[in-house]
Motif scaffolding. Structure first.
Motif, mmCIF file in Angstrom:
data_model
loop_
_atom_site.group_PDB
_atom_site.id
_atom_site.type_symbol
_atom_site.label_atom_id
_atom_site.label_comp_id
_atom_site.label_asym_id
_atom_site.label_seq_id
_atom_site.Cartn_x
_atom_site.Cartn_y
_atom_site.Cartn_z
ATOM 1 N N GLY A 129 0.815 -1.208 0.000
ATOM 2 C CA GLY A 129 0.000 0.000 0.000
ATOM 3 C C GLY A 129 0.846 1.254 0.000
ATOM 4 N N HIS A 130 1.945 1.250 0.740
ATOM 5 C CA HIS A 130 2.830 2.416 0.781
ATOM 6 C C HIS A 130 3.490 2.645 -0.575
ATOM 7 C CE1 HIS A 130 5.266 5.492 2.628
ATOM 8 N NE2 HIS A 130 6.340 4.933 2.096
ATOM 9 N N ILE A 131 3.954 1.573 -1.202
ATOM 10 C CA ILE A 131 4.568 1.706 -2.528
ATOM 11 C C ILE A 131 3.558 2.253 -3.523
ATOM 12 C CG2 ILE A 131 5.529 0.399 -4.473
ATOM 13 C CD1 ILE A 131 6.821 -1.446 -2.331
ATOM 14 N N TYR A 132 2.332 1.718 -3.513
ATOM 15 C CA TYR A 132 1.300 2.206 -4.426
ATOM 16 C C TYR A 132 0.968 3.668 -4.140
ATOM 17 C CZ TYR A 132 -3.014 2.543 -7.080
ATOM 18 O OH TYR A 132 -3.970 2.938 -7.968
ATOM 19 N N PHE A 133 0.845 4.039 -2.865
ATOM 20 C CA PHE A 133 0.536 5.418 -2.491
ATOM 21 C C PHE A 133 1.614 6.374 -2.997
ATOM 22 C CE2 PHE A 133 0.954 8.895 0.626
ATOM 23 C CZ PHE A 133 -0.270 9.519 0.410
ATOM 24 N N ILE A 134 2.873 6.003 -2.836
ATOM 25 C CA ILE A 134 3.969 6.849 -3.295
ATOM 26 C C ILE A 134 3.936 6.991 -4.814
ATOM 27 C CG2 ILE A 134 6.494 7.013 -3.494
ATOM 28 C CD1 ILE A 134 5.470 7.708 -0.717
ATOM 29 N N LEU A 135 3.758 5.872 -5.528
ATOM 30 C CA LEU A 135 3.787 5.913 -6.995
ATOM 31 C C LEU A 135 2.559 6.587 -7.598
ATOM 32 C CD1 LEU A 135 5.196 2.376 -7.826
ATOM 33 C CD2 LEU A 135 6.407 4.564 -7.857
ATOM 34 N N GLU A 136 1.415 6.517 -6.929
ATOM 35 C CA GLU A 136 0.176 7.040 -7.506
ATOM 36 C C GLU A 136 -0.184 8.434 -6.995
ATOM 37 O OE1 GLU A 136 -3.034 6.797 -10.105
ATOM 38 O OE2 GLU A 136 -1.286 5.494 -9.912
ATOM 39 N N ASP A 137 0.107 8.733 -5.732
ATOM 40 C CA ASP A 137 -0.349 9.994 -5.152
ATOM 41 C C ASP A 137 0.762 10.997 -4.866
ATOM 42 O OD1 ASP A 137 -2.815 8.821 -5.238
ATOM 43 O OD2 ASP A 137 -3.040 8.574 -3.094
ATOM 44 N N PHE A 179 4.505 10.828 -5.912
ATOM 45 C CA PHE A 179 5.495 11.090 -6.959
ATOM 46 C C PHE A 179 4.949 11.906 -8.133
ATOM 47 C CE2 PHE A 179 8.069 9.767 -10.674
ATOM 48 C CZ PHE A 179 9.259 10.375 -10.283
ATOM 49 N N PRO A 180 3.755 11.614 -8.670
ATOM 50 C CA PRO A 180 3.266 12.428 -9.800
ATOM 51 C C PRO A 180 3.048 13.901 -9.448
ATOM 52 C CG PRO A 180 2.053 10.384 -9.696
ATOM 53 C CD PRO A 180 2.876 10.466 -8.444
ATOM 54 N N ASN A 181 2.847 14.230 -8.172
ATOM 55 C CA ASN A 181 2.611 15.617 -7.765
ATOM 56 C C ASN A 181 3.894 16.375 -7.457
ATOM 57 O OD1 ASN A 181 -0.180 15.330 -7.995
ATOM 58 N ND2 ASN A 181 -0.317 14.448 -5.955
ATOM 59 N N GLN A 182 5.039 15.707 -7.502
ATOM 60 C CA GLN A 182 6.319 16.370 -7.280
ATOM 61 C C GLN A 182 6.739 17.113 -8.542
ATOM 62 O OE1 GLN A 182 7.927 16.346 -4.296
ATOM 63 N NE2 GLN A 182 6.144 15.230 -3.553
ATOM 64 N N HIS A 183 7.639 18.073 -8.382
ATOM 65 C CA HIS A 183 8.163 18.810 -9.530
ATOM 66 C C HIS A 183 8.887 17.843 -10.462
ATOM 67 C CE1 HIS A 183 9.723 22.098 -11.855
ATOM 68 N NE2 HIS A 183 10.955 21.638 -11.692
ATOM 69 N N GLY A 184 8.430 17.744 -11.695
ATOM 70 C CA GLY A 184 9.029 16.845 -12.667
ATOM 71 C C GLY A 184 8.573 15.404 -12.525
ATOM 72 N N GLY A 185 7.601 15.156 -11.664
ATOM 73 C CA GLY A 185 7.114 13.797 -11.457
ATOM 74 C C GLY A 185 6.203 13.343 -12.580
#
Length: 113
Positions: free
Chosen positions: A53-61, A63-69
């Motif tokens: 769940g943590h890996i999915y949360f990081i990859l879906e919620d 990382f994409p919202n980071q600068h250049g994500g």
């Protein structure tokens, strides 16, 4: 995994565990894991769900919202072609909404007032 994901997406929800323990939603997976260990069950499944769940949360919620994500997890186009319906499709009739309890509460209020 789903409990972890829900708890991270709803961080301000207050939870109560058997009327004894008050906490906020991000701690729910850990509370459930603690309760599972109190019952004598293995916590391996709980830890695995938290990790995935943590890996999915990081990859879906996160990382994409980071600068250049970018979004790494994308739905395959074959699944989109099979299951996605166009909004402009004239045959796309959404199901009617059901009223809570099967009773049209708002319609009665309109008739009375």
């Amino acid at each position: 995994m789903l409990v972890y994901l829900w708890s991270r997406r709803n961080p301000y929800v207050r939870m109560n565990f058997f009327g004894l323990l008050n906490f906020q939603a991000p701690f729910l997976p850990w509370v459930l894991m603690g309760f599972s260990s109190l019952l004598g069950n293995s916590i391996i499944v709980d830890l695995l769900g938290i990790a995935v769940g943590h890996i999915y949360f990081i990859l879906e919620d996160v990382f994409p919202n980071q600068h250049g994500g970018i979004r790494i997890l994308k739905t395959p186009s074959i699944l989109k072609a099979i299951f996605d319906t166009s909004d402009e499709d004239p045959n796309n009739n959404p199901l009617p909404e059901e009223w809570p309890g099967g009773f049209a509460w708002l319609e009665d209020q309109r008739l009375e007032g």
